[in-house]
Every structure is written in C-alpha cells, then in structure tokens.
Design an enzyme around this catalytic site. Structure first.
Site, short mmCIF file in Angstrom:
data_model
loop_
_atom_site.label_atom_id
_atom_site.label_comp_id
_atom_site.label_asym_id
_atom_site.label_seq_id
_atom_site.Cartn_x
_atom_site.Cartn_y
_atom_site.Cartn_z
N LYS A 188 21.69 37.67 39.13
CA LYS A 188 22.27 36.34 39.37
C LYS A 188 23.79 36.33 39.51
CE LYS A 188 18.28 34.51 37.33
NZ LYS A 188 17.86 35.93 37.13
N LYS A 220 61.04 33.92 51.87
CA LYS A 220 59.67 34.33 52.14
C LYS A 220 58.68 33.19 52.29
CE LYS A 220 58.07 38.04 50.99
NZ LYS A 220 57.63 39.34 51.44
N SER A 246 58.05 33.18 47.48
CA SER A 246 58.32 34.25 46.52
C SER A 246 59.26 33.71 45.46
CB SER A 246 58.96 35.43 47.25
OG SER A 246 59.70 36.21 46.35
N GLN A 279 17.31 40.12 35.71
CA GLN A 279 18.21 39.06 35.27
C GLN A 279 19.64 39.32 35.73
OE1 GLN A 279 17.47 37.02 31.47
NE2 GLN A 279 19.40 37.90 30.79
N ASN A 313 8.39 34.62 35.11
CA ASN A 313 8.63 35.59 36.19
C ASN A 313 8.48 34.97 37.58
OD1 ASN A 313 8.91 37.25 34.04
ND2 ASN A 313 7.05 38.45 34.38
N GLU A 335 45.47 36.91 52.99
CA GLU A 335 45.50 38.13 52.16
C GLU A 335 44.40 38.11 51.11
OE1 GLU A 335 49.68 39.53 50.98
OE2 GLU A 335 50.00 37.49 51.70
N THR A 395 44.61 48.35 71.65
CA THR A 395 43.66 49.34 71.13
C THR A 395 44.52 50.30 70.32
OG1 THR A 395 43.87 50.78 73.05
CG2 THR A 395 42.10 49.15 73.13
N HIS A 396 44.00 50.80 69.23
CA HIS A 396 44.79 51.64 68.30
C HIS A 396 46.03 50.90 67.80
CE1 HIS A 396 42.45 55.08 70.01
NE2 HIS A 396 42.60 54.38 71.12
N TYR A 423 7.80 42.73 37.39
CA TYR A 423 9.06 42.19 36.88
C TYR A 423 9.64 43.10 35.79
CZ TYR A 423 12.49 39.32 34.50
OH TYR A 423 13.66 38.88 33.95
N ASN A 476 54.65 33.61 52.46
CA ASN A 476 53.60 34.63 52.46
C ASN A 476 52.24 34.07 52.87
OD1 ASN A 476 55.45 36.53 51.49
ND2 ASN A 476 55.06 35.91 49.37
N SER A 500 20.71 34.63 29.44
CA SER A 500 21.26 34.40 30.78
C SER A 500 21.69 32.96 30.98
CB SER A 500 20.24 34.79 31.84
OG SER A 500 19.03 34.08 31.64
N1 ARG Z 1 16.01 34.93 32.55
C1 ARG Z 1 15.03 35.73 33.19
C2 ARG Z 1 15.56 36.27 34.50
O1 ARG Z 1 16.55 35.85 34.93
C3 ARG Z 1 13.82 34.90 33.46
C4 ARG Z 1 12.53 35.66 33.50
C5 ARG Z 1 12.27 36.27 32.19
N2 ARG Z 1 10.97 36.79 32.08
C6 ARG Z 1 10.61 37.55 31.05
N3 ARG Z 1 9.41 37.94 30.98
N4 ARG Z 1 11.48 37.93 30.13
O2 ARG Z 1 14.99 37.16 35.08
#
Ligand code: ARG
Length: 460
Positions: free
Chosen positions: A327, A285, A279, A324, A112, A292, A157-158, A319, A287, A25
């Site tokens: 993120k 144009k 454009s 992971q 964790n 948008e 409205t509408h 966990y 835009n 990660s």
């Molecule tokens: N990179 C992991 C995450 O984002 C960190 C925690 C990993 N923990 C583990 N026991 N593998 O969740």
C-alpha cells in the site's frame, strides 16, 4: 471474543504491544475507508439476495456502515492500532453501533478478498483522476503548440544543434508521450476492474454466494476466475506503478528541458514567477524548482515500482502478510504522479517562449547544413559527396566565425560549383522547416495538422 481481537478465539495471551504496532496497517490503509464500506454494502446486499441475511439485517448493516462513513468524513472516527487495519476498525465499530447483527457481515468473505477488492476500487478511481490530469496537460500543450507553430528553434541530437525545428513541433512530441501514457493507464484499468470478492480466504466459500452480483454492484466488469490468484495477485498495482513510472520519466525529461531552457545559457523560455523560487543568498536567482522537483520525484516512483516487484517475487500462493506492504509504495506513487501532473497542467500553458532567442540560437550551430547537402543531391550529386562538400563549407564557416547563410556565393562555390544564388532560400530557417512537409515533419503546416488531429482524438 477474547482480548478485543476479532480473531482472538484461539489465543491465550495478548499480542505484544510492539508487534501490534509492527503488524498494523491502519495508519496508512484507512484512506481506503470509502472503498471498504462500498465493498461491504455490496457484500451485504448479495448476502440478502442469497438468503444469508434477512432484509432487516441487511438494512441495519447498510445504515450502520453509512453512519460510520459519515463519522469518518466528519473526522470523528477513532482509528485503533489494536484493530490492525481499516477493515477490522470499521467492522468492530459496526458491531459496537448496531449490535450482534454487525458480526454477520463477514459471512462468506475474508479480509484477503476484502482488501484485494478495496485496493482495486480505490485504484480504479485514482486511475480515472490521473487520466483526467493527463488530458488537462495535453490540452495545455496543444494550446501552446498552436501559438508556437511557426516559432523556430534549434532541434538537438546529442544536445548539439542538429536541424531547425518549430517549437510547436517540439511541444507536440511531449503530447505524443502523454498520449501513450494515457493509453497505458486505460489499459491497466481493464485488469484492475475485475472483482476478487468471493474468493474469501483463498479457496472460495461454502455459502451460496453470487459473485456476479457483487461484481456488478461494484461496477466491475466481471468476477476473477481463480480464488487463489484473486487474493494474491497484485499485478495490477505493479502495472499501475510501471505506467506511473513512465509518466514520471516523461515529465522528468520534460523538466530537464525546462531547466535547461530557463538557464541564461539557453534563455529560450520564461516560467511564471509563481512556479519558481528565489535564493536566500543570490538575489538575482529565479530557480525552476517545480521542474527540478518533478525530475527528482521520478526516481522515487520508479523506486516504488521496483519495491513492488521485489515484494511479490518470492511469495508462494496464496495471500501472505507481505502483501500489506503493497500500500505505501502504491499510495505514494499515486500521490506523487497526481501532484506532478497537476503542477505541469497548471504550469505548461503559462510557459512564455522567447522567440527571438530561440531563432538566434537556431541561426548558430550550422543548423541548415543538412539542407545544403539535400540541395546538392537534388542537383544530382551523390549524398556522400554532398556530405563532404558541406563538411568543408562548415569548417570554413567555423574558421571565419560565420554561419553558412552568411557566406557569399563565391565563398560557397569554392566547395562546389553546383551552388547557385537559390541556395539562400534553402539556408534560411523558414525554408528549412517548411520543406519538412510530410506527416510527422516539423513544417508549421504539419504541426497545425497534427494539432487538429490531436484535438479530434481528445474529443472521441
Ligand atoms: N491489512 C491486511 C493487508 O493489507 C488485510 C488482509 C489481512 N489478512 C490476513 N489474513 N491477515 O493485506
């Protein structure tokens, strides 16, 4: 430590190269480096107070972590996929730099609780940034609403002309949506600001840690209550994505109106050239790309919310590596909302109202028909009968190609004898808006009062 992995002890062959990439990660979680280092410094400080590290050891660790932060910020840190994530990259580097004492940092914690802490620290700052941007946009809206408190436009409205409103009033509707968005972000922040550090892998730790101290050092309100929940809870990220989806939904509606209003069919407003593009084939144009795109990006943010809900729904305690995957949707949500709010905060004060066009549009479409009905009711006619009279007058106007205010008194009297000369004040746009004079109404005086209340609200 075998095969360069902090957890390599029980393994007899190296990780498959593909699996290494697949499970890493670090490519996206490295942006939490500052939160990770801050969390580690607090942890080390607590370990010393608990007698687990000596003062000298803590000092070495803290100095080492600060040096790594400087290295990262100078762009000199080499992130390694082999070390999987931001946490192990920083910890390995610390040990490489300061020696064996670096290995003591991870006492009494796990990745964790570490990652759960890092995300909360990271997200807390992001929420503060988003709140500031919402405020900036609201202030821009207030400025424009004040300028346009007397500007009359058709209210819809509408998407059909309904009744005249003031542009200031319409702008203040946007202000209200953002006010709720701001409150939702702050509310979410309360649940973000609780410290999971000390939950360790899932069950807590055998060391005499002080969770209140680490919570306090990191500016959290308190430690979390349950270690299993601490390492597995991502509700706060989901809530944030939900609040962000609502911000984006509001900006998307806002965008839709700006797109319509800049069209030559409406022609109600002008957006500054710097927020538009041309454009490559049609030279005439201009835009409204920014609105948008904001409208388009709202879809992806809502998508991230759904991703996170799906990510969590099948996970047993505590966990799981699935986490992971929280993120990228979370980070992209924050980046997208931040950019969209920034674009809007810059663009809104530069919106120019084409007042004549708005007024002319309000004159079309029988926008004061309800005012005629109310006039008849005030003279004693039951509302349903008045509705009928006005309906017939409008049908006559449509057939003649004239607005109600353009019909003569004689013509109007065909539909009801109750109608007198004073009707023309009622059928005027100014009369129509000025008489909706109560809290929440469109009268210019009410819009100004709403602006004053809003300004006061933002000061508190
Ligand atoms: N990179 C992991 C995450 O984002 C960190 C925690 C990993 N923990 C583990 N026991 N593998 O969740």
């Amino acid at each position: 430590m075998s095969q360069d992995k902090p957890w390599g002890g029980r393994f007899s062959e190296p990780t498959d190269a593909f699996v290494e990439r697949f499970t890493a990660s670090v490519g996206f979680d490295q942006r939490m480096y500052a939160a990770d280092i801050r969390g580690s410094i607090a942890h080390a400080t607590m370990l010393e107070k608990a007698g687990i590290l000596t003062g000298v050891e803590r000092e070495q660790i803290v100095t080492g972590l600060q040096a790594i932060q400087a290295e990262i910020e100078a762009g000199n840190f080499e992130w390694s996929v082999k070390l999987e994530d931001v946490h192990m990259n920083i910890e390995s580097r610390l040990t490489a730099n300061i020696g064996a004492v670096g290995k003591k940092l991870h006492t009494g914690r796990s990745r964790n609780d570490q990652v759960a802490t890092d995300i909360r620290l990271f997200v807390r700052d992001e929420i503060d940034g988003l709140c500031a941007l919402v405020r900036k946009l609201q202030i821009g809206i207030l400025g424009l609403a004040e300028q346009e408190a007397n500007t009359i436009m058709p209210g819809f409205t509408h998407l059909q002309t309904a009744q005249p409103v003031t542009f200031g009033h319409h702008l203040m509707a946007w202000f209200e949506m953002l006010q709720r968005d701001h409150a939702r972000l702050l509310d979410c922040r309360k649940r973000v600001n609780i410290c999971p550090l000390g939950a360790a892998a899932l069950a807590g730790t055998t060391y005499p840690i002080d969770r209140h101290l680490t919570a306090e050092l990191l500016g959290f309100d308190k430690p979390t209550e349950n270690s299993l929940d601490s390492v597995s809870d991502r509700d706060f990220a989901i809530e944030l994505c939900a609040a962000a989806s609502l911000v984006m939904m509001h900006l998307s509606r806002f965008s839709e109106e700006l797109v319509l209003w800049t069209s030559s069919q409406f022609d109600f407003i002008d957006l500054p050239d710097r927020f538009c593009t041309g454009s490559s084939i049609m030279p005439q144009k201009k835009n409204p790309d920014v609105p948008e795109l904001v409208r388009g990006k709202s879809g992806r943010v809502t998508g991230h919310l759904v991703s996170l809900l799906m990510l969590m729904k099948g996970q047993p305690l505590a966990y799981n590596k699935d986490n992971q995957e929280d993120k990228e949707p979370l980070f992209d949500t924050l980046d997208t909302v931040r950019d969209c709010l920034k674009a809007y905060a810059d663009m809104v004060p530069a919106i120019r109202a084409k007042r004549e066009n708005m007024r002319n549009a309000a004159l079309k479409g029988y926008a004061t028909a309800t005012d005629l009905a109310d006039y008849l009711v005030k003279k004693g006619m039951p509302f349903r009968d008045a509705h009928e009279v006005v309906g017939k007058s409008v049908a006559f106007g449509i057939q003649q190609g004239r607005d109600l205010s353009e019909l003569t008194l004689e013509e109007l009297k065909q539909f009801s004898n109750t109608i007198e000369q004073d009707i023309y004040a009622v059928l005027s746009l100014e009369g129509s808006v000025a008489t909706r004079d109560h809290i929440g109404g469109t009268a210019p005086a009410q819009v100004m009062a709403a602006i004053t209340r809003a300004r006061k609200l933002l000061e508190d």
